[in-house]
Scaffold this motif. Structure first.
Motif, PDB file in Angstrom:
ATOM      1  N   SER A 144     -11.100   0.922  -9.905  1.00  0.00           N
ATOM      2  CA  SER A 144     -11.023   2.009  -8.926  1.00  0.00           C
ATOM      3  C   SER A 144     -11.389   3.349  -9.552  1.00  0.00           C
ATOM      4  O   SER A 144     -12.064   4.175  -8.921  1.00  0.00           O
ATOM      5  CB  SER A 144      -9.615   2.082  -8.331  1.00  0.00           C
ATOM      6  OG  SER A 144      -9.317   0.921  -7.600  1.00  0.00           O
ATOM      7  N   GLY A 147      -8.745   4.481  -2.214  1.00  0.00           N
ATOM      8  CA  GLY A 147      -8.749   5.295  -1.003  1.00  0.00           C
ATOM      9  C   GLY A 147      -9.409   6.640  -1.213  1.00  0.00           C
ATOM     10  O   GLY A 147     -10.168   7.120  -0.358  1.00  0.00           O
ATOM     11  N   LEU A 171     -13.182   6.301  -1.193  1.00  0.00           N
ATOM     12  CA  LEU A 171     -13.720   6.216   0.166  1.00  0.00           C
ATOM     13  C   LEU A 171     -13.725   7.587   0.835  1.00  0.00           C
ATOM     14  O   LEU A 171     -14.662   7.934   1.572  1.00  0.00           O
ATOM     15  CB  LEU A 171     -12.899   5.226   0.992  1.00  0.00           C
ATOM     16  CG  LEU A 171     -12.855   3.780   0.481  1.00  0.00           C
ATOM     17  CD1 LEU A 171     -11.987   2.922   1.385  1.00  0.00           C
ATOM     18  CD2 LEU A 171     -14.256   3.203   0.366  1.00  0.00           C
ATOM     19  N   PHE A 172     -12.694   8.382   0.562  1.00  0.00           N
ATOM     20  CA  PHE A 172     -12.620   9.725   1.134  1.00  0.00           C
ATOM     21  C   PHE A 172     -13.736  10.615   0.588  1.00  0.00           C
ATOM     22  O   PHE A 172     -14.369  11.368   1.343  1.00  0.00           O
ATOM     23  CB  PHE A 172     -11.256  10.338   0.826  1.00  0.00           C
ATOM     24  CG  PHE A 172     -11.104  11.761   1.292  1.00  0.00           C
ATOM     25  CD1 PHE A 172     -10.841  12.041   2.623  1.00  0.00           C
ATOM     26  CD2 PHE A 172     -11.242  12.817   0.395  1.00  0.00           C
ATOM     27  CE1 PHE A 172     -10.713  13.354   3.055  1.00  0.00           C
ATOM     28  CE2 PHE A 172     -11.115  14.125   0.823  1.00  0.00           C
ATOM     29  CZ  PHE A 172     -10.857  14.401   2.158  1.00  0.00           C
ATOM     30  N   LEU A 227      -4.890   1.200  -5.814  1.00  0.00           N
ATOM     31  CA  LEU A 227      -4.961   1.390  -4.365  1.00  0.00           C
ATOM     32  C   LEU A 227      -5.265   2.838  -3.998  1.00  0.00           C
ATOM     33  O   LEU A 227      -6.118   3.119  -3.145  1.00  0.00           O
ATOM     34  CB  LEU A 227      -3.634   0.962  -3.735  1.00  0.00           C
ATOM     35  CG  LEU A 227      -3.238  -0.512  -3.933  1.00  0.00           C
ATOM     36  CD1 LEU A 227      -1.828  -0.758  -3.420  1.00  0.00           C
ATOM     37  CD2 LEU A 227      -4.231  -1.420  -3.245  1.00  0.00           C
ATOM     38  N   GLN A 255     -19.153   2.319  -1.503  1.00  0.00           N
ATOM     39  CA  GLN A 255     -17.798   1.811  -1.313  1.00  0.00           C
ATOM     40  C   GLN A 255     -17.512   0.600  -2.194  1.00  0.00           C
ATOM     41  O   GLN A 255     -16.356   0.312  -2.499  1.00  0.00           O
ATOM     42  CB  GLN A 255     -17.588   1.445   0.161  1.00  0.00           C
ATOM     43  CG  GLN A 255     -17.663   2.643   1.099  1.00  0.00           C
ATOM     44  CD  GLN A 255     -17.510   2.245   2.552  1.00  0.00           C
ATOM     45  OE1 GLN A 255     -17.540   1.060   2.894  1.00  0.00           O
ATOM     46  NE2 GLN A 255     -17.357   3.236   3.427  1.00  0.00           N
TER      47      GLN A 255
END
Length: 414
Positions: free
Chosen positions: A100, A162, A165-166, A158, A330
């Protein structure tokens, strides 16, 4: 009477150790280390040889210069992530969020470079600095609040997914210009053949100088040491082997600068872990945290440093992966990237229990992972087979580590 220098070096004056001198003694010492459970990099080297042999038999294109050249290039981004994982595992912790973090770094770079028109150097720097901050926050939470690293980095996996993606926004994917430095470095930058041969000579000379200085220091301390002749022979053998590799790979595209960059990072980290006080602190903390604290080591700073390094390497690997794909989206840092980075560190010989491993674990481990992936792709087998085979290899690596620890423990009691 005048004192005379003992004929046998200080570390060989015990009768049980006298046979461990010279070339024959080196072999005896190596056998004894294996018997005591200190397997080192031997299992992964043998495993890599077996994997290459099997895939070459099944598909003669596997060991072609073209496939090996591509294999090395693809190994670099995830290998750099694995290098960060090695640092964390050495202190007995884990980072589940490297995938991530790598994807977030790629998104930050792409949006600022393409969307906001920033210079590529500034976009890269900001992405890496964001990862440094992440690692520092991890270290603070772990050392001050006592939250397990598993939980911290699982939340990071996690949360930063997120945030990635933002940052990317509704478009989801940002394509990088093909004429940008990052894309060129990830796809088209290959070492000229003369430079490749020069690097082989530099590697051999570095090996000779390092081993020679170490042997001279041991002799001054009255300890046994390798002879200059054997050191020179090893340096010549390494140079010749690397020169043959360069000769073979340049039948196709050759060696990518991205892989050279990865190897350079491995060498730098190997020096830092084996030749600096910081490296000794990392191994000490991983071996016994309380003993390290009582010996005066700043345990808190050591933990923070490895978390920062892990996140930083994750960002660098993510940026290189984006350059190789010429895009950040993504899916950047997703899929099996996270698990492959951890698997590479473990397969390469880094212990999950802390205190054992080396920077070369990342290099060898990712070569195993990428070799399995490349071989199964050439055989047109489904990706499900690759997951199962990789899982089996990870299980074998961890089992060998557990057996080695038990063997060392019983050997020590004996």
């Amino acid at each position: 009477m005048t004192a005379t220098t003992p004929a046998v070096p200080t570390d060989r004056q015990d009768e049980r150790l006298r046979s461990s001198s010279g070339f024959r003694g080196s072999i005896v010492s190596a056998v004894e280390r294996v018997r005591s459970g200190d397997l080192g990099l031997l299992p992964v080297i043998l495993g890599l040889a077996v994997i290459w042999t099997i895939f070459q038999i099944l598909n003669p294109f596997f060991l072609s210069s073209a496939n090996l050249s591509n294999l090395l290039m693809q190994s670099a981004p995830i290998g750099i992530l694995a290098l960060g994982i090695v640092c964390v595992l050495l202190v007995g912790e884990i980072d589940l969020s490297v995938g991530s973090v790598s994807g977030l770094a790629a998104a930050i770079m792409a949006v600022n470079f393409v969307g906001n028109g920033w210079p590529i150097a500034l976009a890269l720097l900001v992405a890496v600095l964001a990862a440094v901050v992440i690692g520092f926050v991890y270290g603070q939470i772990y050392t001050r609040l006592g939250v397990p690293s598993f939980v911290i980095t699982l939340a990071g996996l996690l949360g930063f997914l997120g945030l990635q993606l933002f940052v990317l926004g509704p478009t989801g994917t940002v394509n990088l210009p093909f004429d940008s430095f990052l894309v060129y470095f990830g796809q088209l930058a290959f070492v000229p053949a003369p430079v490749g041969y020069a690097l082989a000579v530099v590697a051999g000379a570095s090996l000779f100088l390092t081993w020679f200085s170490r042997a001279r220091a041991r002799r001054k301390a009255g300890l046994s040491a390798q002879s200059t002749g054997s050191i020179l022979l090893a340096a010549i053998a390494l140079t010749a082997a690397l020169a043959l590799v360069v000769l073979y790979l340049y039948q196709a595209r050759g060696i990518g600068w991205m892989f050279v960059f990865f190897v350079a990072l491995v060498l730098i980290m190997n020096y830092a872990l084996t030749r600096t006080s910081w490296g000794r602190a990392v191994y000490a903390v991983g071996g016994n945290r309380e003993a390290a604290r009582r010996s005066g080591i700043n345990v808190r700073a050591t933990y923070i440093s490895v978390f920062v390094l892990c996140s930083t390497f994750a960002a660098v690997g993510g940026l290189l992966a984006a350059g190789r794909l010429a895009a950040a989206g993504q899916q950047s840092g997703g899929g099996d990237i996270n698990l492959n980075a951890i698997a590479a560190a473990v397969i390469g010989g880094t212990s999950l229990f802390g205190g054992r491993g080396s920077a070369f674990a990342a290099l060898l481990g990712i070569l195993v992972i990428q070799s399995i992936s490349s071989g199964l792709t050439l055989l047109n087998l489904d990706s499900s087979i690759r997951f199962m085979v990789t899982g089996a290899v990870v299980l074998i690596a961890v089992a060998l580590d557990a057996i080695a620890r038990r063997s060392r423990s019983s050997h020590g009691r004996a």
